[in-house]
Design an enzyme around this catalytic site. Structure first.
Site, PDB file in Angstrom:
ATOM      1  CB  SER A 182      -0.956  -0.047   1.198  1.00 30.07           C
ATOM      2  OG  SER A 182      -1.973   0.920   1.086  1.00 30.07           O
ATOM      3  CG  ASP A 269      -6.914  -3.038  -2.867  1.00 30.99           C
ATOM      4  OD1 ASP A 269      -7.528  -2.276  -2.098  1.00 30.99           O
ATOM      5  OD2 ASP A 269      -5.676  -3.176  -2.844  1.00 30.99           O
ATOM      6  CG  HIS A 308      -5.779  -2.509   0.969  1.00 33.15           C
ATOM      7  ND1 HIS A 308      -5.143  -2.063  -0.171  1.00 33.15           N
ATOM      8  CD2 HIS A 308      -5.147  -1.864   2.007  1.00 33.15           C
ATOM      9  CE1 HIS A 308      -4.199  -1.203   0.145  1.00 33.15           C
ATOM     10  NE2 HIS A 308      -4.167  -1.067   1.455  1.00 33.15           N
TER      11      HIS A 308
END
Length: 339
Positions: A182, A269, A308
């Site tokens: 991320s 995601d 995610h």
């Protein structure tokens, strides 16, 4: 009925006023946007002692503190390969540092925003990677967890560089891979670009749920939905990010990286849209800097529900990571299809 209608109107005008005021507040106080990008003040899970990784089920992990710069201290966890679980019991920091010179590859893990190095999904990934025979070294950037300092893109990148150099000084010729997740993918590409420019690249770069650059990610983030079509959206919301010196330009960095690259992204995601990871791959794959290295993109089908931060659950992960251990191997043809 008239009184109810008046109260509803009052509530509606208050909500509308707040909706209009927030963009001006962010524009006038750009530091707010920086805090929303980093979310370092969100320290979940709460009430854990980061000095005791064993409380999170990491009984073969040592907690360190390193000092990248004056007045900056960062907390580090080092998890040894699971096969050493028994040998690691009761050992001190010196034993763990010496262990980096063993014949096991090392993964430097760079986490995303919010939380700490003790976040639940992060701990589960450490366990998976440790079970696959890797050392895992992770840390909290300055301003996160029990690390001391003020967050900034430059500072986060320098922290990562300091930890990488610390590892290399102790690991001999063992492979060192950099894994970013991320927001950590932005730190990772900043770091690896710098390493390649000084001709000390890592053995591979792994990007989990990456974006192209922070402006595109902010525009695509679910929190921006209610303002996406607000007049002057870029001026109100995106320009303050840039004015804070926050770019995390993965799309530019990959053009200057010369090492194997693996991108992992789940189709479902909800935080970093899948298409941004795919777009980053399409930028990296033809880049001249990668002409002698593999660039792979591994999508995970939405039916798997990895979203995610749950790619660590994939039973395919050992197979996917295996080519990183042997950079000379040819890519698995199935890696262009969802797993």
């Amino acid at each position: 009925r008239k009184g109810l209608w008046l109260r509803l109107r009052k509530i509606l005008f208050c909500v509308l006023g707040l909706y209009i005021a927030i963009p001006f507040l962010i524009k006038l106080c750009p530091g707010i946007q920086a805090k929303l990008i980093f979310l370092n003040f969100v320290r979940v899970p709460y009430f854990i002692d980061l000095k005791k990784p064993q409380d999170q089920g990491l009984n073969h992990t040592c907690n360190y503190y390193l000092q990248p710069e004056e007045d900056v201290t960062i907390g580090v966890w080092h998890t040894v390969p699971a096969v050493w679980w028994k040998n690691a019991q009761g050992k001190d920091q010196m034993w763990y540092e010496d262990a980096l010179a063993s014949s096991h590859a090392i993964i430097l893990y760079l986490h995303g925003n919010a939380g700490t190095r003790g976040g639940d999904h992060r701990v589960e990934l450490y366990k998976v990677l440790s079970s696959l025979g890797y050392h895992v070294v992770t840390f909290d950037y300055r301003g996160w967890g029990d690390s001391v300092g003020t967050p900034s893109e430059r500072g986060m990148t320098y922290d990562a560089l300091h930890v990488f150099d610390w590892i290399k000084a102790r690991s001999g010729d063992n492979p060192v891979y950099i894994w970013g997740h991320s927001l950590g993918t932005g730190v990772a590409t900043n770091l690896v670009r710098r390493l390649c420019e000084r001709e000390t690249p890592p053995d591979a770069l792994i990007l989990e749920s990456p974006f192209t650059n922070i402006r595109e990610e902010a525009k695509s983030h679910p929190f921006s939905v209610i303002y996406r079509y607000f007049p002057g959206f870029d001026w109100f919301f995106l320009d303050p990010i840039t004015s804070n010196g926050i770019k995390f330009a993965n799309d530019e960095n990959v053009k200057h990286i010369s090492c194997p690259l693996l991108i992992l992204h789940a189709e479902d995601d909800p935080v970093v849209p899948f298409q941004l990871g795919r777009k980053l791959y399409s930028i990296a794959a033809p880049a001249r800097s990668f002409r002698d290295f593999k660039v792979q993109f591994v999508p995970f089908h939405s039916d798997l529900g990895y979203r995610h931060k749950y790619i660590y659950k994939s039973p395919e992960l050992p197979r996917i990571l295996r080519p990183q251990q042997d950079p000379g191997s040819s890519p698995d043809p199935s890696m262009s299809e969802p797993v």
